[in-house]
Design a protein around this motif. Structure first.
Motif, PDB file in Angstrom:
ATOM      1  N   TYR A 149       8.120 -27.926 -27.870  1.00 45.88           N
ATOM      2  CA  TYR A 149       7.779 -26.723 -28.392  1.00 45.88           C
ATOM      3  C   TYR A 149       7.789 -26.648 -29.929  1.00 45.88           C
ATOM      4  N   LEU A 150       8.839 -27.543 -30.321  1.00 45.73           N
ATOM      5  CA  LEU A 150       8.891 -27.574 -31.952  1.00 45.73           C
ATOM      6  C   LEU A 150       7.841 -28.538 -32.455  1.00 45.73           C
ATOM      7  N   GLY A 151       6.789 -29.052 -31.841  1.00 46.96           N
ATOM      8  CA  GLY A 151       5.805 -29.699 -32.518  1.00 46.96           C
ATOM      9  C   GLY A 151       5.641 -31.368 -31.927  1.00 46.96           C
ATOM     10  N   ALA A 155       8.247 -34.622 -30.968  1.00 45.03           N
ATOM     11  CA  ALA A 155       8.053 -35.206 -29.735  1.00 45.03           C
ATOM     12  C   ALA A 155       7.931 -36.730 -30.037  1.00 45.03           C
ATOM     13  N   ALA A 156       6.990 -36.996 -31.146  1.00 43.35           N
ATOM     14  CA  ALA A 156       6.545 -38.612 -31.237  1.00 43.35           C
ATOM     15  C   ALA A 156       7.700 -39.354 -31.647  1.00 43.35           C
ATOM     16  N   TRP A 157       8.357 -38.780 -32.833  1.00 49.23           N
ATOM     17  CA  TRP A 157       9.674 -39.323 -33.298  1.00 49.23           C
ATOM     18  C   TRP A 157      10.829 -39.671 -32.094  1.00 49.23           C
ATOM     19  N   LEU A 158      10.930 -38.531 -31.228  1.00 50.08           N
ATOM     20  CA  LEU A 158      11.878 -38.887 -30.221  1.00 50.08           C
ATOM     21  C   LEU A 158      11.514 -40.034 -29.344  1.00 50.08           C
ATOM     22  N   THR A 159      10.151 -40.009 -28.700  1.00 51.45           N
ATOM     23  CA  THR A 159       9.612 -41.116 -28.083  1.00 51.45           C
ATOM     24  C   THR A 159       9.900 -42.425 -28.823  1.00 51.45           C
ATOM     25  N   ARG A 160       9.673 -42.546 -30.188  1.00 50.56           N
ATOM     26  CA  ARG A 160       9.932 -43.816 -30.620  1.00 50.56           C
ATOM     27  C   ARG A 160      11.465 -44.465 -30.465  1.00 50.56           C
ATOM     28  N   ALA A 161      12.479 -43.573 -30.473  1.00 54.42           N
ATOM     29  CA  ALA A 161      13.687 -43.930 -30.107  1.00 54.42           C
ATOM     30  C   ALA A 161      13.783 -44.346 -28.815  1.00 54.42           C
ATOM     31  N   VAL A 162      13.252 -43.494 -27.966  1.00 54.77           N
ATOM     32  CA  VAL A 162      13.217 -43.699 -26.284  1.00 54.77           C
ATOM     33  C   VAL A 162      12.879 -45.335 -26.143  1.00 54.77           C
ATOM     34  N   ALA A 318      -5.365 -17.231 -19.058  1.00 54.29           N
ATOM     35  CA  ALA A 318      -5.939 -16.994 -20.446  1.00 54.29           C
ATOM     36  C   ALA A 318      -4.642 -17.012 -21.439  1.00 54.29           C
ATOM     37  N   PRO A 319      -3.646 -16.465 -21.138  1.00 51.96           N
ATOM     38  CA  PRO A 319      -2.520 -16.366 -22.070  1.00 51.96           C
ATOM     39  C   PRO A 319      -2.178 -17.671 -22.514  1.00 51.96           C
ATOM     40  N   LEU A 320      -1.994 -18.871 -21.534  1.00 56.59           N
ATOM     41  CA  LEU A 320      -1.830 -20.052 -21.539  1.00 56.59           C
ATOM     42  C   LEU A 320      -2.371 -20.813 -22.651  1.00 56.59           C
ATOM     43  N   ALA A 321      -3.481 -20.238 -23.214  1.00 57.05           N
ATOM     44  CA  ALA A 321      -4.351 -20.941 -24.221  1.00 57.05           C
ATOM     45  C   ALA A 321      -4.049 -20.726 -25.663  1.00 57.05           C
ATOM     46  N   ALA A 322      -2.690 -19.896 -25.723  1.00 55.49           N
ATOM     47  CA  ALA A 322      -2.107 -19.642 -27.196  1.00 55.49           C
ATOM     48  C   ALA A 322      -1.698 -20.807 -27.889  1.00 55.49           C
ATOM     49  N   VAL A 323      -1.925 -20.821 -29.163  1.00 56.63           N
ATOM     50  CA  VAL A 323      -1.250 -22.083 -29.719  1.00 56.63           C
ATOM     51  C   VAL A 323      -0.310 -21.220 -31.138  1.00 56.63           C
ATOM     52  N   HIS A 324       0.760 -22.142 -31.263  1.00 53.31           N
ATOM     53  CA  HIS A 324       1.890 -21.141 -32.042  1.00 53.31           C
ATOM     54  C   HIS A 324       1.378 -21.558 -33.577  1.00 53.31           C
ATOM     55  N   PRO A 325       1.398 -20.327 -34.052  1.00 55.79           N
ATOM     56  CA  PRO A 325       1.017 -20.470 -35.546  1.00 55.79           C
ATOM     57  C   PRO A 325       1.715 -21.336 -36.794  1.00 55.79           C
ATOM     58  N   ARG A 326       3.038 -21.452 -36.445  1.00 56.66           N
ATOM     59  CA  ARG A 326       3.663 -22.578 -37.133  1.00 56.66           C
ATOM     60  C   ARG A 326       3.673 -23.959 -36.817  1.00 56.66           C
ATOM     61  N   ALA A 333       1.889 -22.774 -23.012  1.00 57.63           N
ATOM     62  CA  ALA A 333       1.600 -23.684 -21.855  1.00 57.63           C
ATOM     63  C   ALA A 333       2.843 -24.646 -21.775  1.00 57.63           C
ATOM     64  N   VAL A 334       3.416 -24.882 -22.818  1.00 59.08           N
ATOM     65  CA  VAL A 334       4.517 -25.849 -23.003  1.00 59.08           C
ATOM     66  C   VAL A 334       5.922 -25.308 -22.092  1.00 59.08           C
ATOM     67  N   LEU A 335       6.133 -23.947 -22.540  1.00 53.67           N
ATOM     68  CA  LEU A 335       7.019 -23.123 -21.743  1.00 53.67           C
ATOM     69  C   LEU A 335       6.894 -22.849 -20.287  1.00 53.67           C
ATOM     70  N   GLY A 336       5.591 -22.780 -19.787  1.00 56.75           N
ATOM     71  CA  GLY A 336       5.066 -22.376 -18.520  1.00 56.75           C
ATOM     72  C   GLY A 336       5.327 -23.814 -17.597  1.00 56.75           C
ATOM     73  N   VAL A 337       4.766 -24.968 -18.172  1.00 53.92           N
ATOM     74  CA  VAL A 337       5.047 -26.187 -17.330  1.00 53.92           C
ATOM     75  C   VAL A 337       6.736 -26.380 -17.547  1.00 53.92           C
ATOM     76  N   GLY A 338       7.287 -26.203 -18.617  1.00 51.93           N
ATOM     77  CA  GLY A 338       8.730 -26.380 -18.228  1.00 51.93           C
ATOM     78  C   GLY A 338       9.342 -25.461 -17.216  1.00 51.93           C
ATOM     79  N   ALA A 339       9.162 -24.199 -17.390  1.00 53.43           N
ATOM     80  CA  ALA A 339       9.641 -23.385 -16.408  1.00 53.43           C
ATOM     81  C   ALA A 339       9.378 -23.966 -14.787  1.00 53.43           C
ATOM     82  N   VAL A 340       8.146 -24.370 -14.628  1.00 54.46           N
ATOM     83  CA  VAL A 340       7.908 -24.701 -13.339  1.00 54.46           C
ATOM     84  C   VAL A 340       8.618 -26.063 -12.892  1.00 54.46           C
ATOM     85  N   VAL A 341       8.501 -26.981 -13.816  1.00 52.67           N
ATOM     86  CA  VAL A 341       9.319 -28.155 -13.518  1.00 52.67           C
ATOM     87  C   VAL A 341      10.898 -27.933 -13.570  1.00 52.67           C
TER      88      VAL A 341
END
Length: 428
Positions: A149-151, A155-162, A318-326, A333-341
């Motif tokens: 959610y934070l960008g 996620a890419a920086w955390l993935t480097r560590a992983v 359609a609401p899942l197409a929203a993009v965070h302005p910041r 979409a991220v929150l929806g996928v996370g909730a289902v998982v």
């Protein structure tokens, strides 16, 4: 047909409009995202069922899976450079083959990979705290959803560590196995237990561990200079992964043999134990847990971007197409996928979903290869044989999977086709 939006990420200018994602990933970031998705829990788990299928022909199965993956990766990279938008093969199928094939690809990917997300979350739970695996799994999903959610850069920086942790653990396994007296090169020779059907079934199961390069394509809208970055990042990520997997498979097979590997519940832990290094077993378990976390992080990224693309076309709400302005991410979409998982991880045991997920991914890439076949030379079409072999390879491996996986996969595709038909019906 709706056209995917484009975006730019120029220093000193305002962020992207609310409907667009920010282009923030370079070649290294894209390669790391692909590695995080591929060099994850799959290598810690997929070797045992593959050995049960192929016996001493395991390495042949790995080579077949790698060959099909190469064709798929080449086709996907060329298409992603041509259509640098979120959604991957959902977009390519829609633009090159028609709306139905794009929808089917997106549906197979979202359903199959959502199941994979839950399976990875449960794998984390069982490695970290088996008595409370579901609680740990849900906590992992919540934490990684927050990172996504934070960008994408976070996620890419955390993935480097992983990736760094998992590669270090796998290197320890390989070195420990090869330097021990338990390694025997004769165990690598294919024996009488090797059959064509078994090798193909093993290749289909191992393909599950290679499929992560799709994350690079599904993040096409967040990659800087996609026409240059994606064609470089995809083969680099796949090549590194193949080298790592080959080394690990050879090490495990040389120590345990085909029968020992087939009967292992934790193949790499059993390999270091057989190599006389029981002190490495906890390290391997940590590596597997971290690898599963990395795979889960990349999966949520990839699925949410495909959900975004499908929502833009009203294939999903359609609401899942929203993009965070910041943060410039598809936050709903991220929150929806996370909730289902999280719900799936809390209620259903999907750790056996490797075959089902492989079927969905193979269908997804079959459509990608068919789409790449329609590219013209001016559009960057790959060598003609590549998409043809990729399409044929996907079809063969999908049919070679265990029957239960094929039946479940076909049922999911039928449901997706019916939903497409129902959506189209009112307009006819």
């Amino acid at each position: 047909m709706s056209q995917p939006p484009t975006a730019s990420d120029v220093s000193g200018t305002p962020g992207p409009p609310p409907s667009e994602l920010g282009r923030r990933l370079g070649v290294l970031d894209a390669v790391v995202v692909g590695l995080g998705a591929m060099i994850g829990a799959g290598i810690f788990a997929a070797l045992a069922p593959a050995a049960r299928a192929a016996g001493s022909g395991l390495l042949i199965g790995l080579a077949v899976a790698a060959a099909v993956a190469y064709c798929n990766a080449t086709s996907s990279a060329r298409l992603a450079a041509r259509y640098p938008a979120s959604g991957g093969t959902y977009v390519y199928g829609r633009e090159r083959l028609g709306e139905f094939w794009g929808h089917l690809a997106g549906w197979a990917f979202v359903v199959g990979k959502t199941a994979s997300c839950a399976a990875m979350a449960l794998t984390v739970g069982h490695y970290i705290w088996a008595d409370h695996a579901r609680a740990v799994a849900v906590a992992a999903v919540v934490a990684l959803t927050a990172v996504d959610y934070l960008g994408v850069r976070k996620a890419a920086w955390l993935t480097r560590a992983v990736v760094a942790v998992v590669l270090a653990v796998l290197a320890a396994v390989v070195v420990g196995a090869f330097t021990s007296g338990a390694a025997d090169a004769s165990r690598l020779d294919p024996g009488g237990d090797t059959t064509v059907g078994g090798v193909l079934r093993a290749a289909g199961l191992l393909f599950f561990a290679f499929a992560g390069y799709a994350r690079i394509a599904t993040l096409g809208e967040e990659v800087r200079d996609p026409a240059h970055t994606i064609p470089r990042a995809v083969p680099l990520a796949l090549g590194i992964t193949l080298a790592v997997y080959a080394a690990v498979a050879v090490a495990a097979l040389s120590v345990l043999g085909a029968d020992g590997l087939a009967g292992a519940t934790a193949p790499l832990a059993d390999a270091v134990r057989a190599a006389g290094l029981p002190g490495l077993v906890p390290v391997v378990r940590v590596g597997a847990a971290v690898g599963a976390l990395g795979a889960l992080l990349a999966l949520i990224l990839g699925v949410s971007r495909t959900v975004l693309a499908m929502a833009r076309d009203r294939r999903l709400p359609a609401p899942l197409a929203a993009v965070h302005p910041r943060f410039a991410v598809p936050h709903r979409a991220v929150l929806g996928v996370g909730a289902v998982v999280a719900v799936l991880a809390a209620t259903v045991d999907l750790r056996g979903a490797i075959g089902f997920s492989s079927f969905g991914v193979l269908v997804y890439y079959a459509i990608a290869n068919a789409a790449a076949r329609t590219l013209t030379p001016a559009e960057g079409r790959p060598v003609r044989a590549v998409p043809v072999l990729g399409l044929a390879g996907c079809a063969v491996l999908a049919c070679a999977l265990p029957l239960t996986s094929v039946i479940a996969g076909v049922a999911v595709l039928v449901v997706g086709a019916c939903l497409y038909g129902l959506r189209r019906a009112p307009a006819s």
